[in-house]
Each structure stands twice: as structure tokens, then as C-alpha cells.
Design an enzyme around this catalytic site. Sequence first.
Site, PDB file in Angstrom:
ATOM      1  N   GLY A   1       0.860  -1.173   0.000  1.00 53.18           N
ATOM      2  CA  GLY A   1       0.000   0.000   0.000  1.00 53.18           C
ATOM      3  C   GLY A   1       0.895   1.221   0.000  1.00 53.18           C
ATOM      4  O   GLY A   1       2.063   1.108  -0.316  1.00 53.18           O
ATOM      5  N   SER A   2       0.381   2.377   0.358  1.00 50.75           N
ATOM      6  CA  SER A   2       1.231   3.565   0.406  1.00 50.75           C
ATOM      7  C   SER A   2       0.402   4.801   0.675  1.00 50.75           C
ATOM      8  O   SER A   2      -0.800   4.845   0.398  1.00 50.75           O
ATOM      9  CB  SER A   2       1.983   3.802  -0.908  1.00 50.75           C
ATOM     10  OG  SER A   2       2.809   2.708  -1.240  1.00 50.75           O
ATOM     11  N   ASN A   3       1.071   5.835   1.190  1.00 52.69           N
ATOM     12  CA  ASN A   3       0.568   7.201   1.176  1.00 52.69           C
ATOM     13  C   ASN A   3       1.567   8.054   0.418  1.00 52.69           C
ATOM     14  O   ASN A   3       2.773   7.784   0.435  1.00 52.69           O
ATOM     15  CB  ASN A   3       0.475   7.791   2.584  1.00 52.69           C
ATOM     16  CG  ASN A   3      -0.280   6.933   3.570  1.00 52.69           C
ATOM     17  OD1 ASN A   3      -1.442   6.648   3.372  1.00 52.69           O
ATOM     18  ND2 ASN A   3       0.386   6.536   4.642  1.00 52.69           N
TER      19      ASN A   3
END
Length: 804
Positions: free
Chosen positions: A239-241
Site C-alpha cells: 500500500g502507500s501514502n
Amino acid sequence: MRNRFRRLAVAAVALLTASAALPAAAAERPSRQEHPSHGGLSAVIRYTEYGIPHIRARSYADLGFGTGWAQAADQVCVLADGFVTVRGERSRYFGPHAAPDGSLSSAGDNLSSDLYFRGVREAGTVEKLLAEPAPLGPSRQVKDLMRGYAAGYDAWLRQHRTTDPACKGAAWVRPVGTVDVAARFYALAVIGGQGDAVDGITGAQPPAATARARGAGSAPDAQALIRALRRRAADADMGSNAVAFAGDTTADGRGLLLGNPHYPWQGGRRFWQVQQTIPGELDVAGAALLGSPTVSIGYNSRVAWSHTVSTGVPFNLTQLTLDPADPTVYLVDGRPERMTRRTVTVPVEDGPPVTRTQWWTRYGPVVASGGGDLPLPWTTTTAFALNDPNAANMRFADTSLGFGKARGTADVLASLARHQGLPWVNTIAADSSGHSLFSQSQVLPRITDDLAGRCSTDLGRATYPAAGLAVLDGSRGACAPGRDADAVQPGTFGPARMPTLKDAPYAENSNDSAWLANADRPLTGYERIFGTVGTARSPRTRGALDAVAAMARRGGLTVRDLQRQQFANRVTVGALAAGDAARGCAALPGGLARNKDGKEVDVSAACPVLAGWDRTAGTGSRGALLFDRFWRRIGALVPNAQRWKVPFSAADPVHTPHTLDTGAPGFATALADAVTELRGAGIPLDAPLGEHQFVVRGGERMPVPGGTEALGVWNKIEPVWDPAHGGYTEVVMGSSHIQAVGWNGSRCPVARTLLTYSQSSDPTSPHYSDQTRLFSRQQWVTPRFCEKDILSSPALKVVHVRER
């Protein structure tokens, strides 16, 4: 041209004499320099604090050589394990029944992994993609990088004895070639398509004659398939921001970028930090995925970028209408076509080789499963083929290389448009001129809503709107994905259709769709396969949008503000529900609740802990662990739609749903279960989080800040619960290569970075846990980008590497 060659020659001389320009302190320590080889490909590697290499080379092949050498020095066992995987040799060395680490496919065991990757190797798939002319295939520069990387990896193996106990003396640590390096790129490209269906591809077999005699067999269950797809999304280990701020929100009018990818902490999908320089040609720093000779996420003197895993579905299914007399023959426009048999033989440790057959069609491999991950039966009348356009994509590296050369977000967009090589990620970027960018430019099958409307089967009419998975009618040739005029690859979307947001005050993504990259400038009008519009956002997205919008409104932002955002550790769900939970707890008659076993539990001590909790997941936060264990319990007992009194509203997507319904069946039980669990483990209800969320490295216990996906924490951490040994005692995935980047008008970017799990997997390395210690303390690395900063490093070590 002559002048250019002269400049390169001068740069090469300077490169090979760089050690002469070292500070006096460095010159007095000759043991810090190594000269392991002579002749052939060469590079100079300058190591600074935390073992970060700065690689200078005269050509792309030389740069690849230095990168392969330096990666092997830090990660030889992990790399070697991955090369065994893409060669289809895991069963030979590790046995057929053990499981791979999951970094290069979702195969359930080594045999399934080998059957797939050996099939790819024997079909010459990677070699064919390498032979395609650019831009459909890789550029000469990328081919040189791959060739050099393989040579550098091999040179390190020849010149060193492995000390990492994970593979010391192992027969499977062997030299590699360009095809092995390219095969890792291929595995990463298809990991969201074929790679996520390896068991279904290698296990698909036509119905036996007895089954054909009985009749057609069971039809696929649309709702079961939708549930399986949602489980896969929820269980994803990536995932990631990321957020980019435009110049009108910053203190100096220049852009800012904060990247926070969430990747596995162990295995072959780790990041590795590096700076790569070819004087006059390339100067980029950041992190490369292991096995890659290019920077995947990074920055240079003008631009910075990061990626977030997108909601685009990178594959589709084609439903085949079979010949009633032969389930390996399918009909297209009334004409029979025979499936292609791919017979693969896998050598097995301590046993005879295993031979299996895979079945391929014009639409891709047949995928079948009786249940579980993808419930797709192969019956006498129907089978399903998986169309993965990334199986023809060897453009990932060129796209990244284009980013590394970019001088602004416009060049980032140009690289996306020219190479069209990103398989499953969005791109967020900012530059020194004050521009911001979000783009969901990825390789997707060209499934328009119109095509899905005309060509979906009954199954597809359920799965496409619900999960973005198209299931097309393979009996009609006209139902194959088309091609956009600006698409490099047939059957895919072109750049004009990609959801893109330019120069918004902020552009943010936390793995929801492109719709709310900026809540004030929603993106709409894209096809369903890219993602949804007007649907509920995850708690992490809601918390992120709330935070970054407030930052943009406040203005005057600097890199320090990005650092604060990374480690604010705000628990979005805690802000929404902890107060309600505390009041609901206090309202329980006698402070009693029944746990899942029906036992009455005194939970009254939990009420003030929840009320007094600071709503963060910092290591010193008291109440964070109690709320975490409670929220996991309530998530299993109470569906999300029944958890809130105020439901989701598309008119206010950042702030709805809200107000925990403490009267919902399951609330009291979840609270009782959490209290029972912590007391049973001997953990005080108000224990500081860091005392029970930690990792152990080299005997040192390091508290870990952050929280799980369900809590909505930007600094995402997915730990392993082991109450018998103290609580959360390991991290399987989460914040990985973090970078906060800005500019100050000089050629040296203002950057702070952190590789949470450190640079090396080798426990004998000094860089096995040094940055993990920083992460535990919420501290950062100030990386050295410009020459003056590199050469002034007190940790400077210079290594000249050459082929012998």
C-alpha cells in the site's frame, strides 16, 4: 558530439581519481578503501552514513554494474532467492511443498511457483519482450543497465565469501544473466495479474471424462467471486501514502513531496537506498526495489516522486464457451480454437521431476479453482482465461529512468506517456518550480464501461460494478479489449484516459481511487476499471485528506512539516470512535460485559483508559494497544455499515461515516474480549504502546510507532500479535522507504529519508538495524546528494569496483 565524448572522458578521469580528493581524515584511513578488481565494466561507490551508496559511472552498463555489486553486498541472500524463483528452481533447492516468501508471486508452494516461472522461461517470454524495439520494449539504456547489473552481481559473488547465515555456502547462490534480471522485472509487472493467480494457472485442468459424462458441472458463484476479490484487496501486502504540495502552500513557493510506501519488511520486495550518477547524464537518489537497477521512488535536483498502489484492476477474465465434445476447445465467432498445451517439468529435491500441463488461449492462460482465492470452475461448457496486459510490459524500468532524468512534473508526465510502463501504481510528484501532480497512469486492459455493458457475461455483470473485474464473452471476437490511438501497447488505455490532477494545492493518495486526490477538485469521468467515484473512503484516506487539506490551508509549509505529518501517528478511527467507546463502556451496567465465551468480564477499568487516550499510535501512547485490540474485535463482529450511527454521504466523504453505535450487538463483546485478551497476556490496559509493539534486532528491543490499516494511521504498521512473547513482536509490512523532499534554490535538494528496516538483511552487517533504530525513535537520515556533502561525510568509504 565530439565535445560530449570529451566531457565524458574528463568525467571518467575525475571519477577514477575521486579518492584523491577525499578529506585528510579519510586519506589517513586506507582500510576504508577497497580495490577488488581490474578491467572491464567499472564504477566508483562512495558509502556515506547508514551504508547508503553513491554510485558514479561513465555509462549505463557501468552504472548497472555498480548497482548490482552494491546490492549484492547488502542483500545477496534475498537476491539469490529471487533469482531461484524466476528460474523456476525452488523445488530443486528447497523442496516442492515449502512456500516462497510471496514477494514475486502469490504461489502457495514452491512447486506451483516453479511450474509458472519455468513455463515463462521455456516459452521465451522475457527474451521476446527484451527484443521488442522501444518504446514497446526496453530502451538500449535499460538493457545496458540490466546487463551491467548482472555482471556486477556476478563480480561480487566471485570476489567475496557470503557471511549472511541465510545462504552462506548455499549451492543456490549462483551467477545470473540479463534475462534473470529482466525476469524479476517481469515478475513484479504481473504480480497483480498472472502472478496473483499462479495457483489457478498451474492447477487448471480440464474436467475428467467421468465429469463430462455426468454433465455440465457447477456454474461460478458471482457473490463468492466478489468476496474473494475483496479479501485479496484487504489482505494485500502493499500500500502507500503520498502527498505533493504546490508552491502556493509552501514557505518558499517551491513544491514539497512526502512519500510513505507500505511494503513488506522481509523478502524480495524490500527497497534499497542508492544514489546513481552518470556525470552530465543522470543524477538521482532514492530507493530501488531489490533486483532493480533503477530508482523506483526518489528525487533529483528538480523533482521528487513517489508511488501508491492503485485501485485499477490490472487484468480481466474472458469466459470461454467450450466445445461440448472437448473441454480444451473453445469457440470464437462459431469457430473452434484449440487451447495451447504448455507442458512444464520441474526438478524436485530428493524426488523425481514433476510434469504438469498448463492451458493457454488467445486471451491468456486458463485459470481455475474450485473455491478459495478465485472460485472459477472449469466445467464441460465453460472455462475462464486471464488477460493480463502487463505480461507484455517490459517498460517499468524505462518509466522510472525517465523520472530520474526529469526536471519537473511535466517531464514525469512525459515519461508516463512515452513509456506507459507502470503496472499497478499511481504517481505523485512535486518539483522545484512549485508544481504538483497526481496521475493514475498504469497498464490496464482497455475495458470501457461501454465494452463491459455490451460484452459482460452474467458473471461480469455482477463483478464489474461491484469490484471492477470485467468478465467478457470470449465467444465473440468483437468483445476483446480494443486499443486507444495513443496507447503504446495494444489492448490497453492510452495516456489521455488516465485520471490526472495537475497543480492542485495538494495531491494525495492513500490507496483509494483517484476520485479524491484533492477533496476540493474531485476527479470523475474515468472508467470503472480505474476505480470508484462517490463511495466511502478508507479510514487512512479520510485521516490523510483531513490532515493534508489543513496543512495546505495553513500554508507556509516546509520539509519539517512533512516530517511531522509522517510521525504524527494520528489514529483516524480513534478520533471518530474512542470517545463513544469510552462512554458506551461507562454505561454498561455494573461495568460488566460478556466475552465471546459467554463469561462475564469486569471492563470498568477500560473506560477511563479509552477516555484518556491521546488518539495516537506513538510508542508512549497509553490506551492505543487497548483500542487497537478492541477495534480488531469489533471489526470481526460488527459489519462496517452497522458500526456507525451516521452513515456515509458522498456529499461529505471525508467526515462520514461517524459516531460509533455502542448499542450495536457485538460492541460489548468486543470490549470484553479485548480486556480478557490483554489481561490473559499480563499486559496492563494502559500500557504504553511501545512496550508491546516492538521488534528485536541483534538482541536489542526497539519500540515501533504506528498502527494497522483498520485504524487509519498514516504511519501504517502491520505487526504480528504474539502475546506469549510480549505483544506485537515483529512487523510484516508497513512504512518502508520514507522520503520528505523540498528545494531551496540550490542544486542540492532538501531531503530527509528513512529506510525503516535498514539497508541490509544480513544480521552480520553494521547496516542491518541502524535505520530501524532511527525509526523506533522517529528520527531521520539527512541524505547527501551534492558532491561537497558526499565528500565531507565522516563515514565516507570509497570502493572502486571493476570486472576482472
